[in-house]
Design a protein around this motif. Structure first.
Motif, mmCIF file in Angstrom:
data_model
loop_
_atom_site.group_PDB
_atom_site.id
_atom_site.type_symbol
_atom_site.label_atom_id
_atom_site.label_comp_id
_atom_site.label_asym_id
_atom_site.label_seq_id
_atom_site.Cartn_x
_atom_site.Cartn_y
_atom_site.Cartn_z
ATOM 1 N N ASN A 125 -24.213 4.026 -9.084
ATOM 2 C CA ASN A 125 -23.866 4.972 -8.012
ATOM 3 C C ASN A 125 -22.530 4.681 -7.342
ATOM 4 N N VAL A 126 -21.960 3.517 -7.591
ATOM 5 C CA VAL A 126 -20.702 3.132 -6.943
ATOM 6 C C VAL A 126 -19.539 3.595 -7.819
ATOM 7 N N VAL A 127 -18.638 4.381 -7.222
ATOM 8 C CA VAL A 127 -17.543 5.024 -7.965
ATOM 9 C C VAL A 127 -16.208 4.448 -7.494
ATOM 10 N N ASN A 128 -15.476 3.837 -8.412
ATOM 11 C CA ASN A 128 -14.162 3.284 -8.097
ATOM 12 C C ASN A 128 -13.128 4.398 -8.125
ATOM 13 N N CYS A 129 -12.523 4.694 -6.980
ATOM 14 C CA CYS A 129 -11.529 5.783 -6.866
ATOM 15 C C CYS A 129 -10.095 5.276 -6.917
ATOM 16 N N HIS A 130 -9.892 4.003 -7.131
ATOM 17 C CA HIS A 130 -8.558 3.407 -7.056
ATOM 18 C C HIS A 130 -7.598 4.018 -8.060
ATOM 19 N N GLU A 131 -6.498 4.559 -7.556
ATOM 20 C CA GLU A 131 -5.403 5.123 -8.345
ATOM 21 C C GLU A 131 -5.894 6.220 -9.297
ATOM 22 N N LYS A 132 -6.772 7.077 -8.795
ATOM 23 C CA LYS A 132 -7.252 8.199 -9.599
ATOM 24 C C LYS A 132 -7.781 9.288 -8.682
ATOM 25 N N PHE A 133 -8.003 10.473 -9.266
ATOM 26 C CA PHE A 133 -8.662 11.569 -8.580
ATOM 27 C C PHE A 133 -10.108 11.628 -9.052
ATOM 28 N N VAL A 134 -11.039 11.689 -8.099
ATOM 29 C CA VAL A 134 -12.458 11.744 -8.421
ATOM 30 C C VAL A 134 -13.050 13.000 -7.790
ATOM 31 N N PRO A 135 -13.519 13.971 -8.582
ATOM 32 C CA PRO A 135 -14.166 15.155 -8.004
ATOM 33 C C PRO A 135 -15.459 14.760 -7.287
ATOM 34 N N GLU A 177 7.827 2.719 -8.337
ATOM 35 C CA GLU A 177 6.948 3.007 -9.481
ATOM 36 C C GLU A 177 5.552 3.380 -9.017
ATOM 37 N N LYS A 178 5.039 2.635 -8.035
ATOM 38 C CA LYS A 178 3.709 2.932 -7.504
ATOM 39 C C LYS A 178 3.692 4.288 -6.800
ATOM 40 N N LYS A 179 4.741 4.589 -6.052
ATOM 41 C CA LYS A 179 4.825 5.867 -5.361
ATOM 42 C C LYS A 179 4.837 7.025 -6.353
ATOM 43 N N GLU A 180 5.609 6.910 -7.415
ATOM 44 C CA GLU A 180 5.674 7.978 -8.411
ATOM 45 C C GLU A 180 4.320 8.175 -9.076
ATOM 46 N N MET A 181 3.636 7.085 -9.363
ATOM 47 C CA MET A 181 2.322 7.179 -9.990
ATOM 48 C C MET A 181 1.324 7.879 -9.071
ATOM 49 N N MET A 182 1.320 7.532 -7.781
ATOM 50 C CA MET A 182 0.401 8.163 -6.832
ATOM 51 C C MET A 182 0.781 9.618 -6.585
ATOM 52 N N CYS A 183 2.074 9.911 -6.536
ATOM 53 C CA CYS A 183 2.510 11.297 -6.352
ATOM 54 C C CYS A 183 2.063 12.169 -7.525
ATOM 55 N N GLU A 184 2.107 11.621 -8.716
ATOM 56 C CA GLU A 184 1.682 12.381 -9.890
ATOM 57 C C GLU A 184 0.199 12.728 -9.802
ATOM 58 N N ILE A 185 -0.613 11.817 -9.270
ATOM 59 C CA ILE A 185 -2.041 12.101 -9.096
ATOM 60 C C ILE A 185 -2.232 13.272 -8.133
ATOM 61 N N PHE A 186 -1.497 13.271 -7.033
ATOM 62 C CA PHE A 186 -1.580 14.378 -6.083
ATOM 63 C C PHE A 186 -1.039 15.669 -6.688
ATOM 64 N N GLU A 233 3.598 7.897 3.571
ATOM 65 C CA GLU A 233 4.416 8.856 2.829
ATOM 66 C C GLU A 233 3.559 9.892 2.102
ATOM 67 N N LEU A 234 2.489 9.440 1.483
ATOM 68 C CA LEU A 234 1.628 10.367 0.748
ATOM 69 C C LEU A 234 0.979 11.384 1.683
ATOM 70 N N ILE A 235 0.587 10.929 2.859
ATOM 71 C CA ILE A 235 -0.001 11.848 3.843
ATOM 72 C C ILE A 235 1.026 12.879 4.289
ATOM 73 N N GLU A 236 2.245 12.435 4.568
ATOM 74 C CA GLU A 236 3.281 13.357 5.038
ATOM 75 C C GLU A 236 3.671 14.369 3.960
ATOM 76 N N ILE A 237 3.646 13.956 2.708
ATOM 77 C CA ILE A 237 4.062 14.853 1.620
ATOM 78 C C ILE A 237 2.947 15.827 1.240
ATOM 79 N N TYR A 238 1.710 15.297 1.079
ATOM 80 C CA TYR A 238 0.651 16.100 0.460
ATOM 81 C C TYR A 238 -0.418 16.585 1.434
#
Length: 276
Positions: A125-135, A177-186, A233-238
């Protein structure tokens, strides 16, 4: 959708005061680091004095005892996650800085992702959401960003003083690099027919808000804003509808960044937030 948000637990099973809910959200730090924290603070103090200081907390403790402390921390964290798993609802999580994800490249024992390989292993039941989108359902999804425990780029004079130009350049490259990766997820959420609203689950609260000021006389960073630059930054952008975070134990509460409600879910077994 009815969520119960719990805070940083550091090895303690939470008290959940609600009887019926659809899911749980937890921003990490399931393992205990109490026996290690003072050594980590000592390393920070030494690096403030000498930017070439290269010892880690486990060098001060001794690797034999450090190994024992890490194993104890992992066992405690596993018990917490097994308890959450037993509650029978989805538990959306990210790893915190205390959850032993690639702590060190210099010591092979800590060059491992214990969060995935041990703490999360076999939990249904535990879902790891780290660096991904989880519906979550047809209307909601979670984007996760774990591990962050301080501004990813230096924001204070003493932090800059601890870095050589080469180390700063490396840190800046890693951040971009981390910012670009997270932005791509959004960005992926905006393509096609994806209409789910986003809950942003971050281990650390965003930088420079009422929720990220350190209030701890024992900490070398007492009185400083020490949240995540990338989360901000992610909050301000997305503009996610909600940001759920923790890490800063002192500020159980909420604030706004633009249209986003930011929740610091607090610390310890007795803090709950109801999110509907």
């Amino acid at each position: 959708m009815r969520f119960v948000i719990i805070g940083d637990l550091h090895g303690v099973k939470p008290n959940i005061y609600y009887q019926t809910y659809d899911a749980i959200i937890a921003p990490g730090d399931f393992c205990s680091s109490d026996k290690i924290r003072d050594y980590m603070f000592q390393v920070i103090e030494e690096r403030k004095k000498d930017k070439k200081y290269d010892k880690e907390w486990y060098d001060l403790v001794g690797k034999r005892r450090a190994r024992k402390l890490v194993k104890e921390s992992l066992e405690i964290g596993r018990e917490v996650l097994e308890y959450l798993d037993s509650l029978g609802v989805p538990v959306y999580v990210v790893p915190g800085n205390a959850d032993w994800v690639y702590e060190s490249k210099e010591w092979k024992f800590l060059d491992k992702n214990y969060f995935e390989d041990f703490l999360m292993k076999g939990l249904k039941n535990v879902v790891n959401c780290h660096e991904k989108f989880v519906p979550v359902n047809d209307e909601l999804g979670i984007v996760g960003y774990g591990l962050s425990s301080y501004p990813e780029l230096p924001q204070h004079t003493e932090d800059m003083a601890m870095l050589t130009p080469e180390k700063f350049e490396k840190k800046e490259k890693e951040y971009n690099e981390k910012k670009e990766m997270m932005c791509e997820i959004f960005r992926e959420r905006r393509k096609g027919k994806e209409k789910r609203r986003i809950i942003f689950l971050s281990h650390n609260v965003p930088f420079n808000t009422p929720l990220d000021i350190i209030r701890n006389k024992k900490s070398p960073r007492d009185g400083q804003h020490y949240g995540s630059i990338l989360a901000r930054e992610l909050i301000e952008i997305y503009k996610p509808i909600i940001c759920v975070a923790g890490h800063m134990h002192e500020h159980f509460g909420a604030c706004k960044i633009g249209k986003t409600t930011v929740i610091n879910s607090g610390f310890g077994k007795n803090v709950n937030v109801w999110l509907e």
